[in-house]
Design a protein around this motif. Structure first.
Motif, PDB file in Angstrom:
ATOM      1  N   SER A 112      13.715  -2.521  44.814  1.00  0.00           N
ATOM      2  CA  SER A 112      12.656  -2.799  43.850  1.00  0.00           C
ATOM      3  C   SER A 112      13.059  -4.058  43.100  1.00  0.00           C
ATOM      4  O   SER A 112      14.173  -4.138  42.579  1.00  0.00           O
TER       5      SER A 112
ATOM      6  N   ASP B 180       9.637  -2.292  47.161  1.00  0.00           N
ATOM      7  CA  ASP B 180       8.622  -2.488  46.128  1.00  0.00           C
ATOM      8  C   ASP B 180       8.848  -3.883  45.565  1.00  0.00           C
ATOM      9  O   ASP B 180       9.559  -4.075  44.579  1.00  0.00           O
TER      10      ASP B 180
ATOM     11  N   SER C 276       6.404   2.341  43.405  1.00  0.00           N
ATOM     12  CA  SER C 276       7.550   3.252  43.317  1.00  0.00           C
ATOM     13  C   SER C 276       7.194   4.515  42.547  1.00  0.00           C
ATOM     14  O   SER C 276       7.598   5.621  42.915  1.00  0.00           O
TER      15      SER C 276
ATOM     16  N   ASP D 141      12.919   2.012  38.680  1.00  0.00           N
ATOM     17  CA  ASP D 141      12.445   2.467  39.995  1.00  0.00           C
ATOM     18  C   ASP D 141      13.625   2.928  40.847  1.00  0.00           C
ATOM     19  O   ASP D 141      13.581   3.985  41.483  1.00  0.00           O
TER      20      ASP D 141
END
Length: 201
Positions: free
Chosen positions: A62, A117, A173, A6
């Motif tokens: 992320s 995320d 993402s 991501d």
């Protein structure tokens, strides 16, 4: 499993012409064993010192997020070396990221975009931040004008990832970056993706 992908795809996007052609020297990418608590805070401090008025600053995370089970329910982003359920001095405090964003937008007049995320990512959108109490009206107005916060889920929700999306990505993402690349361009098809179009997508 896929948080590093991501982050890598996000860097690819902001490095592209469509994403603003951000120069390599203005990007700090920390993945897997590089994403230690110390390295994250060192990078955060370096950026705070480097940015100038009207710059655009992205913070993209992320990975795992969690919340302490105490009275204040403080939110944390977990680093590579964060021990299990021992967060207070061993993880990235979401409150620290919120304070950084407020400081940059108010004191340095920087445009700030925070993207997370992670489970409990909604803490990054302000629910873990007492800025409304502590900031003066003009400071709060600057924050609202200069900051965008995008989270994969609410503070009490969990993010999802799977091989279904791009061979292994976080679902948020994956769709966020595709939307920014143009899939979120609404009915007007004007070649510009607005924040509202992105939210809708």
């Amino acid at each position: 499993k896929y948080a590093h992908r991501d982050a890598e795809r996000f860097v690819e996007y902001i490095s592209s012409a469509a994403g603003g052609s951000v120069p390599k020297e203005n990007i700090t990418l920390l993945t897997n064993n590089q994403a230690t608590i110390s390295n994250i805070y060192v990078a955060k401090k370096a950026i705070e010192d480097k940015v100038k008025k009207d710059d655009l600053f992205y913070f993209f995370f992320s990975g795992h997020g969690d919340v302490e089970s105490d009275l204040y329910k403080l939110g944390f982003l977990l680093a590579y070396d964060t021990p299990h359920k021992n967060y207070l001095n061993n993880a990235v405090r979401i409150e620290d990221i919120n304070i950084m964003a407020n400081t940059l937008s108010v004191n340095k007049d920087v445009n700030v975009i925070l993207i997370s995320d992670a489970c409990h990512a909604g803490k990054l959108t302000g629910s873990d931040n007492r800025r409304g109490i502590s900031l003066a009206d003009d400071q709060l107005e600057a924050v609202q004008k200069k900051e965008i916060r995008i989270a994969s889920c609410e503070p009490d929700q969990k993010s999802q990832e799977d091989e279904t999306w791009g061979g292994g990505r976080g679902v948020f993402s994956y769709h966020l970056i595709n939307g920014m690349k143009g899939l979120a361009d609404g009915g007007d098809q004007d070649g510009i993706v607005t924040l509202q179009e992105l939210k809708t997508y």
